[in-house]
Write a protein that holds these residues in place. Structure first.
Motif, PDB file in Angstrom:
ATOM      1  N   TYR A  16     -14.739 -35.248 -18.201  1.00 50.15           N
ATOM      2  CA  TYR A  16     -14.796 -35.647 -19.603  1.00 50.15           C
ATOM      3  C   TYR A  16     -16.194 -35.265 -20.083  1.00 50.15           C
ATOM      4  O   TYR A  16     -17.135 -35.164 -19.297  1.00 50.15           O
ATOM      5  N   TRP A  18     -11.910 -36.451 -23.756  1.00 53.12           N
ATOM      6  CA  TRP A  18     -11.215 -36.722 -22.494  1.00 53.12           C
ATOM      7  C   TRP A  18      -9.920 -35.928 -22.434  1.00 53.12           C
ATOM      8  O   TRP A  18      -9.030 -36.134 -23.246  1.00 53.12           O
ATOM      9  N   PRO A  39      -6.295 -35.043 -20.326  1.00 55.89           N
ATOM     10  CA  PRO A  39      -5.394 -35.906 -19.556  1.00 55.89           C
ATOM     11  C   PRO A  39      -5.891 -36.126 -18.130  1.00 55.89           C
ATOM     12  O   PRO A  39      -6.271 -35.178 -17.441  1.00 55.89           O
ATOM     13  N   GLY A  40      -5.910 -37.390 -17.714  1.00 52.62           N
ATOM     14  CA  GLY A  40      -6.308 -37.745 -16.358  1.00 52.62           C
ATOM     15  C   GLY A  40      -7.799 -37.847 -16.121  1.00 52.62           C
ATOM     16  O   GLY A  40      -8.225 -38.334 -15.076  1.00 52.62           O
ATOM     17  N   GLN A  41      -8.618 -37.399 -17.046  1.00 54.74           N
ATOM     18  CA  GLN A  41     -10.065 -37.473 -16.836  1.00 54.74           C
ATOM     19  C   GLN A  41     -10.555 -38.907 -16.930  1.00 54.74           C
ATOM     20  O   GLN A  41     -10.031 -39.699 -17.709  1.00 54.74           O
ATOM     21  N   ALA A  42     -11.579 -39.211 -16.118  1.00 53.70           N
ATOM     22  CA  ALA A  42     -12.087 -40.578 -16.041  1.00 53.70           C
ATOM     23  C   ALA A  42     -13.584 -40.568 -15.826  1.00 53.70           C
ATOM     24  O   ALA A  42     -14.153 -39.614 -15.290  1.00 53.70           O
ATOM     25  N   VAL A  68     -10.479 -44.247 -18.317  1.00 58.50           N
ATOM     26  CA  VAL A  68      -9.641 -43.100 -17.958  1.00 58.50           C
ATOM     27  C   VAL A  68      -8.687 -42.782 -19.116  1.00 58.50           C
ATOM     28  O   VAL A  68      -8.268 -43.675 -19.851  1.00 58.50           O
ATOM     29  N   ASN A  69      -8.360 -41.502 -19.244  1.00 57.67           N
ATOM     30  CA  ASN A  69      -7.330 -41.066 -20.180  1.00 57.67           C
ATOM     31  C   ASN A  69      -6.012 -41.014 -19.408  1.00 57.67           C
ATOM     32  O   ASN A  69      -5.791 -40.080 -18.634  1.00 57.67           O
ATOM     33  N   PRO A  70      -5.119 -42.002 -19.604  1.00 56.78           N
ATOM     34  CA  PRO A  70      -3.863 -42.037 -18.851  1.00 56.78           C
ATOM     35  C   PRO A  70      -2.743 -41.241 -19.511  1.00 56.78           C
ATOM     36  O   PRO A  70      -1.619 -41.240 -19.015  1.00 56.78           O
ATOM     37  N   THR A  71      -3.045 -40.568 -20.615  1.00 52.69           N
ATOM     38  CA  THR A  71      -1.997 -39.899 -21.393  1.00 52.69           C
ATOM     39  C   THR A  71      -1.908 -38.418 -21.060  1.00 52.69           C
ATOM     40  O   THR A  71      -2.693 -37.891 -20.273  1.00 52.69           O
ATOM     41  N   ARG A  72      -0.992 -37.735 -21.728  1.00 57.47           N
ATOM     42  CA  ARG A  72      -0.829 -36.287 -21.564  1.00 57.47           C
ATOM     43  C   ARG A  72      -1.479 -35.513 -22.698  1.00 57.47           C
ATOM     44  O   ARG A  72      -1.203 -34.328 -22.882  1.00 57.47           O
TER      45      ARG A  72
END
Length: 197
Positions: free
Chosen positions: A62, A80, A82-85, A142-146
């Motif tokens: 990110y 961010w 997707p999936g980055q934390a 975290v970005n939990p989305t797509r």
């Protein structure tokens, strides 16, 4: 996390009055409380056309970029994929507020359990929500989305450093492997590492 440096190809950062609808306070005396700061950010009229030109995603991490800094506070944009934390981290003793401009983020807050950090609270923030970060907050985002997510972060005073904590979790356990509580029982902000320049 990747601190995004201003390159020749990038547009200049607009004044915060144009971007948010108000100017950043110049002096710490201009910020009466954390709740005042949160309200100002929540009530912001973010001009997406101006902000969109400053959004930069990075495939590896990110990314974030300082947009404005005064003696009282600083404003950053974080992007961010997707999936980055983030790592588990604190904010070096600064108060903070993060406005979700686009998308959704998941935040996990940690608390000391003896000499270890343990997950204490998990919540989601959606577009338009504000996440509040007190000086002793230790968390992971975290970005939990797509989809790509964009957030604006306001810190007072400006961050002088963040303490990153070991984010590895033992499968099947809720205990983080490291670090031990800092000597003297202090919490967030005791050990600081300079931000990447």
């Amino acid at each position: 996390m990747h601190e995004h440096a201003l390159g020749e190809w990038e547009p200049a950062v607009p004044e915060t009055r144009g971007l948010l609808g108000w100017s950043l306070p110049e002096s710490s005396e201009d910020i009466p409380s954390l709740s005042w700061l949160v309200k100002r950010l929540r009530d912001s009229r973010v001009d997406w056309r101006l902000l969109e030109s400053l959004v930069r995603f990075d495939a590896a991490h990110y990314s974030r970029r300082v947009l404005a800094r005064t003696d009282a506070c600083e404003l950053l944009v974080a992007c961010w994929l997707p999936g980055q934390a983030s790592l588990v981290h604190d904010h070096g003793g600064s108060h903070g507020a993060a406005l979700l401009v686009r998308g959704e983020l998941k935040e996990t807050r940690f608390a000391w359990g003896g000499d270890r950090l343990l997950p204490a609270l998990a919540c989601k923030a959606a577009e338009g929500d504000v996440m509040v970060e007190r000086p002793d907050t230790i968390h992971r985002v975290v970005n939990p989305t797509r989809h790509g997510v964009v957030s604006l972060h306001l810190y007072a005073p400006p961050m002088r450093g963040m303490t990153p904590y070991d984010a590895r979790v033992v499968p099947g356990r809720t205990r983080l492997l490291r670090p031990a509580r800092p000597p003297g029982g202090g919490g967030a902000g005791r050990r600081r590492r300079p931000r990447a320049g």
